[in-house]
Scaffold this active site. Sequence first.
Site, PDB file in Angstrom:
ATOM      1  N   GLU A 236       5.617  -3.262   0.836  1.00  0.00           N
ATOM      2  CA  GLU A 236       5.791  -2.800  -0.546  1.00  0.00           C
ATOM      3  C   GLU A 236       4.970  -1.537  -0.670  1.00  0.00           C
ATOM      4  O   GLU A 236       3.744  -1.580  -0.660  1.00  0.00           O
ATOM      5  CB  GLU A 236       5.331  -3.881  -1.528  1.00  0.00           C
ATOM      6  CG  GLU A 236       5.880  -3.671  -2.934  1.00  0.00           C
ATOM      7  CD  GLU A 236       5.078  -2.678  -3.744  1.00  0.00           C
ATOM      8  OE1 GLU A 236       5.403  -1.457  -3.695  1.00  0.00           O
ATOM      9  OE2 GLU A 236       4.129  -3.088  -4.409  1.00  0.00           O
ATOM     10  N   LEU A 237       5.665  -0.375  -0.784  1.00  0.00           N
ATOM     11  CA  LEU A 237       5.013   0.918  -0.571  1.00  0.00           C
ATOM     12  C   LEU A 237       5.080   1.843  -1.780  1.00  0.00           C
ATOM     13  O   LEU A 237       4.929   3.051  -1.641  1.00  0.00           O
ATOM     14  CB  LEU A 237       5.637   1.601   0.653  1.00  0.00           C
ATOM     15  CG  LEU A 237       5.627   0.766   1.939  1.00  0.00           C
ATOM     16  CD1 LEU A 237       6.263   1.559   3.074  1.00  0.00           C
ATOM     17  CD2 LEU A 237       4.224   0.327   2.306  1.00  0.00           C
TER      18      LEU A 237
ATOM     19  N   CYS B 184       2.411   0.351  -8.784  1.00  0.00           N
ATOM     20  CA  CYS B 184       3.565   0.838  -8.032  1.00  0.00           C
ATOM     21  C   CYS B 184       4.791   1.009  -8.910  1.00  0.00           C
ATOM     22  O   CYS B 184       5.714   1.743  -8.550  1.00  0.00           O
ATOM     23  CB  CYS B 184       3.888  -0.130  -6.900  1.00  0.00           C
ATOM     24  SG  CYS B 184       2.596  -0.227  -5.642  1.00  0.00           S
TER      25      CYS B 184
ATOM     26  N   GLY C 210       0.828  -1.201   0.000  1.00  0.00           N
ATOM     27  CA  GLY C 210       0.000   0.000   0.000  1.00  0.00           C
ATOM     28  C   GLY C 210       0.859   1.246   0.000  1.00  0.00           C
ATOM     29  O   GLY C 210       1.949   1.279  -0.560  1.00  0.00           O
TER      30      GLY C 210
END
Length: 476
Positions: free
Chosen positions: A248-249, A284, A229
């Site tokens: 996982e950003l 992402c 997120g």
Amino acid sequence: MLKKTYPYYLANQPQTSKSMMDVYDKYSGKVATRVAVPDDSVTEKAIKAAVKAAGPMKDFRPWARQAVLQHCAKRFEERHDELAMALCIEAGKPIKDSAGEVTRLIETFRIAAEEAVRINGETLNLELASRLDGYHGYTKRVPLGPVSFITPFNFPLNLVAHKVAPAIAAGCPFVLKPSEKTPIGALIIGEILAETDLPKGAFSVLTLDGKHATPLVEDPRLKLLSFTGGQIGWDLKARAGHKKVTLELGGNAACIIDGDQQPHLDRVIERLIFGAFYQSGQSCISVQRIYAHASLYDELKKRLVAAVKKLKAGDPKKKDVFLGPMIDEAAAERLEGWINEARKAGGKILCGGKRKGNMLEATLMENVPNDAKVNTMEVFGPFALLVPFKRMDDAIAMVNDSDYGLQAGIFTDSLAHAMRAWNELEQGGVVVNDVPSFRVDNMPYGGVKLSGIGREGVRYAIEDMSEIRLMVMREF
């Protein structure tokens, strides 16, 4: 078509509720279906069930875990069109892209099925000195225990798969909170998991909002939190206590176009279009920053703008539509505001920039100030900026001038430049002769800096969800 309502899953079983949540068709804005919402007591029940299932899941043999994963892959294939349409409706993802994500869902479970039966240990040589004669070491991997997952809206099938499938392969019971904006895919996965012989309590899929997901972050009985997120992930890590955390950003992915790419511009432009505007840039690793060598910058810009203007936007259920809606109007308004800020600061809009509801035009800009949000932050929408460079040193420095570091791409015929990019770019991964948006589900995937910690990819997630147990043996 979607069902009228969907249950949540508690300890492998579907559950209804008086409390219901609307799920919207992201293109029409109309209510598409409703899902049952658990009350506050259900999360505690789910965690207790996962704790109780830790032993049975550990004893659930690798071949049996493999059989569960193979069953899921088979059922996903049988329900391919249903899953694709559900994804198209709840996420607004064009139907072709939705079908592609279902294919990746199937592949991820198949990869996990293969890995489930090859979680191996090793033999260690401990005879390093005369005093250690007769000593031998052996390791094996054992399940970490009950784990929790929180997933975002943009890949509601495959990002769930990247957590759920490795957990089953590793032998870890789990509690999953999918995004409340796109819960249907996860609930269909739960429905298919409920068909299997997984031990009772092996999984729960809870349609919670963020406020009610606190126990999944803070409860010490859960041994790992895997979160995909935004930057709130760092706050979750701070609250997670002693459990393992993988994050996982996101990022603001860059792509370098070297000066030797003139003969390949057709291919480069095709891939840049995909990387920047696939599923409206809500990835992402969407291409956000394009650094093109000055010798081909003008031609690349001209041809790229022409290609962007030809993209068809509209109803994602139509097969010829490339650009669908953003997840909601607030997200589109945010990015529209960032674009206007960059324009007012001197940036030039080459195409796009206009919004209607949650539909934002595919947008290209140049002359964007270094400190503009569209340069320094994750846009998470259909946007890319162009910058010329003369020396590879300058291109590498500009890519690295970012708080993020998930993946980067470079198009080059020079092995030396490819190796420099691999060695010097501060990224979790470097993709040579393709866009940073490229991902295969068995590769290690994750970033550095604000992009997170840890690696996804089935085998690497299994390693995170297991721990090494050592045995030392002495000969008598």
